[in-house]
Design a protein around this motif. Structure first.
Motif, PDB file in Angstrom:
ATOM      1  N   ILE A 145       0.822  -1.218   0.000  1.00 48.31           N
ATOM      2  CA  ILE A 145       0.000   0.000   0.000  1.00 48.31           C
ATOM      3  C   ILE A 145       0.854   1.266   0.000  1.00 48.31           C
ATOM      4  CG2 ILE A 145      -2.050  -1.019   1.042  1.00 48.31           C
ATOM      5  CD1 ILE A 145      -1.093  -0.094   3.759  1.00 48.31           C
ATOM      6  N   ALA A 146       2.073   1.181   0.519  1.00 47.74           N
ATOM      7  CA  ALA A 146       2.970   2.343   0.515  1.00 47.74           C
ATOM      8  C   ALA A 146       3.961   2.283  -0.647  1.00 47.74           C
ATOM      9  CB  ALA A 146       3.728   2.434   1.841  1.00 47.74           C
ATOM     10  N   GLY A 147       3.765   1.318  -1.551  1.00 54.98           N
ATOM     11  CA  GLY A 147       4.713   1.103  -2.636  1.00 54.98           C
ATOM     12  C   GLY A 147       4.842   2.301  -3.559  1.00 54.98           C
ATOM     13  N   ARG A 148       6.073   2.605  -3.944  1.00 49.46           N
ATOM     14  CA  ARG A 148       6.337   3.724  -4.836  1.00 49.46           C
ATOM     15  C   ARG A 148       6.713   3.211  -6.221  1.00 49.46           C
ATOM     16  NH1 ARG A 148      10.106   7.461  -0.832  1.00 49.46           N
ATOM     17  NH2 ARG A 148       8.507   7.820   0.788  1.00 49.46           N
ATOM     18  N   ALA A 149       6.148   3.852  -7.232  1.00 55.75           N
ATOM     19  CA  ALA A 149       6.348   3.399  -8.611  1.00 55.75           C
ATOM     20  C   ALA A 149       7.821   3.401  -9.005  1.00 55.75           C
ATOM     21  CB  ALA A 149       5.546   4.279  -9.569  1.00 55.75           C
ATOM     22  N   GLN A 150       8.609   4.320  -8.438  1.00 55.48           N
ATOM     23  CA  GLN A 150      10.016   4.405  -8.846  1.00 55.48           C
ATOM     24  C   GLN A 150      10.838   3.193  -8.425  1.00 55.48           C
ATOM     25  OE1 GLN A 150       8.521   6.610  -6.707  1.00 55.48           O
ATOM     26  NE2 GLN A 150       9.968   7.430  -5.189  1.00 55.48           N
ATOM     27  N   HIS A 151      10.280   2.367  -7.537  1.00 53.54           N
ATOM     28  CA  HIS A 151      11.007   1.164  -7.130  1.00 53.54           C
ATOM     29  C   HIS A 151      10.822   0.012  -8.121  1.00 53.54           C
ATOM     30  CE1 HIS A 151      12.399   2.963  -3.506  1.00 53.54           C
ATOM     31  NE2 HIS A 151      11.194   3.090  -2.970  1.00 53.54           N
ATOM     32  N   VAL A 152       9.934   0.198  -9.094  1.00 53.20           N
ATOM     33  CA  VAL A 152       9.803  -0.771 -10.194  1.00 53.20           C
ATOM     34  C   VAL A 152      10.656  -0.242 -11.333  1.00 53.20           C
ATOM     35  CG1 VAL A 152       8.232  -1.944 -11.758  1.00 53.20           C
ATOM     36  CG2 VAL A 152       7.468  -1.356  -9.441  1.00 53.20           C
ATOM     37  N   LEU A 153      11.812  -0.844 -11.531  1.00 59.88           N
ATOM     38  CA  LEU A 153      12.799  -0.317 -12.468  1.00 59.88           C
ATOM     39  C   LEU A 153      12.558  -0.791 -13.891  1.00 59.88           C
ATOM     40  CD1 LEU A 153      15.935  -0.983 -10.201  1.00 59.88           C
ATOM     41  CD2 LEU A 153      14.499   1.078 -10.286  1.00 59.88           C
ATOM     42  N   ASN A 154      12.375  -2.092 -14.045  1.00 57.25           N
ATOM     43  CA  ASN A 154      12.213  -2.684 -15.376  1.00 57.25           C
ATOM     44  C   ASN A 154      11.457  -3.999 -15.241  1.00 57.25           C
ATOM     45  OD1 ASN A 154      12.403  -3.465 -18.035  1.00 57.25           O
ATOM     46  ND2 ASN A 154      14.530  -4.150 -17.870  1.00 57.25           N
ATOM     47  N   PRO A 155      10.126  -3.947 -15.264  1.00 58.83           N
ATOM     48  CA  PRO A 155       9.354  -5.175 -15.047  1.00 58.83           C
ATOM     49  C   PRO A 155       9.517  -6.207 -16.150  1.00 58.83           C
ATOM     50  CG  PRO A 155       7.909  -3.355 -15.636  1.00 58.83           C
ATOM     51  CD  PRO A 155       9.267  -2.762 -15.414  1.00 58.83           C
ATOM     52  N   GLY A 156       9.922  -5.784 -17.336  1.00 62.15           N
ATOM     53  CA  GLY A 156      10.221  -6.739 -18.405  1.00 62.15           C
ATOM     54  C   GLY A 156       9.085  -7.665 -18.773  1.00 62.15           C
ATOM     55  N   GLY A 157       7.868  -7.163 -18.719  1.00 61.10           N
ATOM     56  CA  GLY A 157       6.722  -7.986 -19.101  1.00 61.10           C
ATOM     57  C   GLY A 157       6.072  -8.746 -17.961  1.00 61.10           C
ATOM     58  N   ILE A 158       6.703  -8.748 -16.782  1.00 61.05           N
ATOM     59  CA  ILE A 158       6.091  -9.398 -15.622  1.00 61.05           C
ATOM     60  C   ILE A 158       5.009  -8.475 -15.062  1.00 61.05           C
ATOM     61  CG2 ILE A 158       6.508 -10.250 -13.276  1.00 61.05           C
ATOM     62  CD1 ILE A 158       9.336 -10.972 -14.163  1.00 61.05           C
ATOM     63  N   PRO A 159       3.807  -8.991 -14.801  1.00 64.45           N
ATOM     64  CA  PRO A 159       2.728  -8.134 -14.296  1.00 64.45           C
ATOM     65  C   PRO A 159       3.098  -7.480 -12.964  1.00 64.45           C
ATOM     66  CG  PRO A 159       1.876 -10.275 -14.988  1.00 64.45           C
ATOM     67  CD  PRO A 159       3.364 -10.384 -15.014  1.00 64.45           C
ATOM     68  N   VAL A 160       2.653  -6.239 -12.780  1.00 63.83           N
ATOM     69  CA  VAL A 160       2.810  -5.521 -11.518  1.00 63.83           C
ATOM     70  C   VAL A 160       1.410  -5.312 -10.945  1.00 63.83           C
ATOM     71  CG1 VAL A 160       3.693  -3.461 -10.359  1.00 63.83           C
ATOM     72  CG2 VAL A 160       4.865  -4.341 -12.403  1.00 63.83           C
ATOM     73  N   VAL A 161       1.176  -5.832  -9.754  1.00 61.70           N
ATOM     74  CA  VAL A 161      -0.159  -5.816  -9.164  1.00 61.70           C
ATOM     75  C   VAL A 161      -0.138  -5.026  -7.861  1.00 61.70           C
ATOM     76  CG1 VAL A 161      -2.008  -7.229  -8.186  1.00 61.70           C
ATOM     77  CG2 VAL A 161      -0.744  -8.039 -10.185  1.00 61.70           C
ATOM     78  N   GLN A 162      -1.085  -4.109  -7.716  1.00 59.22           N
ATOM     79  CA  GLN A 162      -1.231  -3.368  -6.461  1.00 59.22           C
ATOM     80  C   GLN A 162      -1.970  -4.224  -5.444  1.00 59.22           C
ATOM     81  OE1 GLN A 162       0.083  -0.183  -6.198  1.00 59.22           O
ATOM     82  NE2 GLN A 162      -0.283  -0.344  -3.987  1.00 59.22           N
ATOM     83  N   THR A 163      -1.486  -4.245  -4.198  1.00 62.73           N
ATOM     84  CA  THR A 163      -2.120  -5.043  -3.160  1.00 62.73           C
ATOM     85  C   THR A 163      -2.420  -4.166  -1.949  1.00 62.73           C
ATOM     86  OG1 THR A 163      -0.189  -5.703  -1.852  1.00 62.73           O
ATOM     87  CG2 THR A 163      -0.596  -6.917  -3.894  1.00 62.73           C
TER      88      THR A 163
END
Length: 223
Positions: free
Chosen positions: A49-67
């Motif tokens: 819930i406190a996750g910051r978008a800048q910590h996702v550097l290069n997902p490379g096609g792997i899904p990113v899901v908010q929890t």
């Protein structure tokens, strides 16, 4: 009440498992037995819930899901034991800090069963190992300018508590492709190294680690 019921789910979809945990937690009553779900997921990044978008550097096609769990971004994938304790903290008469301590203790005891010494880092939930001496028993010395120097994270923790009842949980890396961790700042820490049991020289399998972790969680979270 007896120990929590262990359910080994195997490979399951992340989103539907979270929905099932939320449903279990919302519908349970005062007498509903606690459970611990053990599973693994297909490759996925999850944001707290406190996750910051800048910590996702290069997902490379792997899904990113908010929890709705606590913490920052982490990765789940095959070869990782994910444990979801569904626990009534009021029944145990403990608060969140003690609950986290007991989960981490279960991970430490699981690692010890494979002769690995795990460590806590103050202010950074989860369990870490010394990269140059994972089997040594010496404690971390401090203070340390870089609290993660020489360490690799082997277990990540992120929980949700609703009406004194828990879901989400802890992930312990067994034998997995660690490359996706390079696409994020693990748990929000730039440059934090991530390891698994295979990387530090432990030859075991998912079922053995799941059984060890499940048994230790059940013992630590029994009324």
């Amino acid at each position: 009440m007896s120990q929590p019921l262990l359910r080994v789910l195997g490979r399951v979809d992340y989103a539907s498992t979270v929905d099932a945990m939320r449903g279990f937690t919302e519908q349970r009553g005062d007498d509903t037995p606690d459970e611990i779900w053990l599973c693994e997921h297909a490759p996925i990044y999850t944001q707290g819930i406190a996750g910051r978008a800048q910590h996702v550097l290069n997902p490379g096609g792997i899904p990113v899901v908010q929890t709705n769990r606590g913490g920052q971004v982490t990765y789940h994938g095959p070869g990782q034991v994910v444990a979801y304790p569904l626990i009534d903290l009021k029944r145990l008469r403990i608060y969140v800090k003690e609950y986290v301590y007991r989960i981490e203790d279960a991970v430490l005891r699981t690692l010890a069963a494979f002769d690995v010494t795990g460590h806590r880092v103050a202010g950074a939930p989860g369990i870490y190992v010394k990269l140059d001496d994972p089997f040594g028993h010496a404690a971390l010395t401090g203070p340390r300018r870089d609290p993660f120097e020489g360490l690799g994270k082997i277990a990540a923790l992120g929980i949700k508590v609703s009406q004194h009842r828990t879901y989400h949980g802890v992930a312990l890396n067994v034998a997995m492709d660690l490359t996706p961790f390079e696409g994020i700042d693990p748990c929000g820490y730039a440059g934090l190294k991530t390891v698994d049991l295979a990387k530090i020289g432990v030859s075991t399998d998912w079922d053995s680690v799941a059984r060890q972790l499940g048994d230790r969680l059940a013992a630590n979270l029994a009324p």
